[in-house]
Design an enzyme around this catalytic site. Sequence first.
Site, PDB file in Angstrom:
ATOM      1  N   SER A   1      -8.815   4.907   5.724  1.00 20.40           N
ATOM      2  CA  SER A   1      -8.468   3.487   5.732  1.00 20.40           C
ATOM      3  C   SER A   1      -7.059   3.286   6.287  1.00 20.40           C
ATOM      4  CB  SER A   1      -8.581   2.897   4.318  1.00 20.40           C
ATOM      5  OG  SER A   1      -8.829   1.521   4.351  1.00 20.40           O
TER       6      SER A   1
ATOM      7  N   SER B   1      -9.431  -3.690   2.435  1.00 21.73           N
ATOM      8  CA  SER B   1      -9.807  -2.922   3.626  1.00 21.73           C
ATOM      9  C   SER B   1     -11.284  -3.006   3.984  1.00 21.73           C
ATOM     10  CB  SER B   1      -9.416  -1.452   3.438  1.00 21.73           C
ATOM     11  OG  SER B   1      -8.012  -1.299   3.557  1.00 21.73           O
TER      12      SER B   1
ATOM     13  N   LYS C   1     -11.941  -4.109   7.423  1.00 18.20           N
ATOM     14  CA  LYS C   1     -11.973  -3.162   8.538  1.00 18.20           C
ATOM     15  C   LYS C   1     -13.383  -3.018   9.114  1.00 18.20           C
ATOM     16  CE  LYS C   1      -7.910  -0.294   7.370  1.00 18.20           C
ATOM     17  NZ  LYS C   1      -7.360  -0.797   6.106  1.00 18.20           N
TER      18      LYS C   1
END
Length: 366
Positions: A116, A58, A61
């Site tokens: 997340s 993640s 991101k």
Amino acid sequence: MSTVGGKRLGRPGTQVDPKAGAPALPKELSGKSWLVADAESGDVLASHNAHWQLPPASTLKMLFADTLLPKMPKTKTHKVQLSDLEGMGEGSSLVGVKENYTYSVHDLWLGVFLRSGNDAVHVLSAMNGGVPATVSEMQAHAKHLNARDTHVVTPDGYDEKGQVSSAYDLTLFARSGLQKADFREYCSTATAQFPGTFEKGKKKRSSFGIQNTNRLLTGFGIEPYKGIAGVKNGNTTNAGATFTGVAQRGSRVLLVTVMNPQHQEANEVYKETARLFDWGFKAAGSVNPVGTLVRPGAAGANHPSAGGEDGRKHAQASVSTGNGGSGGAWTAVGIAGGSVALLGAVAFGVHRRWPLPELMRRRSRD
């Protein structure tokens, strides 16, 4: 490995160039790849396999946010359709977005940064024209940032074949994202309220608390790191634990990225990040840089450390001129000075003490 940022960054193993009296690197470092850089100057103080291509989880991101944040005002709202939530990987982290409920862009970004939430990522992607379009824009923006180790397959960082990045590229994403006030706000928010559902018999929509999964920020299970102000963590089966953080001590701001520690201790990625922050703050001024974080676009592609003529041509050819690219923002904050800390509240004035962690760590809000 790539040599973007300098030839030493393309060498395997640990790279550091200490002067007399410099502190030794921490001994207990097990990350497959890591990097410590001065966020303002871009100097890489030390690294380990900086350009190894590894699954990012993640932390990808950060690129998603840096690509999409400029495209949608935070007040814009969207009613979630079932199709918006399709295609998420099994076991995805979720913030709790519900079909047929309306959310603001601000709500969704809190879900991305704090929890997340892959569900929030997919809804924002749907608002941006869909996952394929978003992935394409992310890849173009990565190229604009001269992040050549990165191949984007999913917008949320979920494990997919061929999806890779590097400690060097993740640090570039963080440095670019931190140019944006909204990015700084979201990545430094410790807790917030997220919209829930309409409970039976009540007209007012409920909400529930969410907490940032960055444990160096919240202190959940580990001591908070003094001066931390973001950025993003991740964890998947293929990637292991990954983390990029930004912290300030005095007037110095450092970025640290750690990918996939091999020690199987709880919170190991945060512990190794904290050790590298401690070392970086002590070592600043007593080590020679082993490389640099190149600038976006042609300015970075033409830098002597950008990897040779072929590399410069490749990066120049892939510069994105639209779709939310941040080239204009970098110019506005005076990229010629190479500083990530120049974005002021008014007219982009100089604010060298950014980020001020005491102010950045926003608490819960309605």
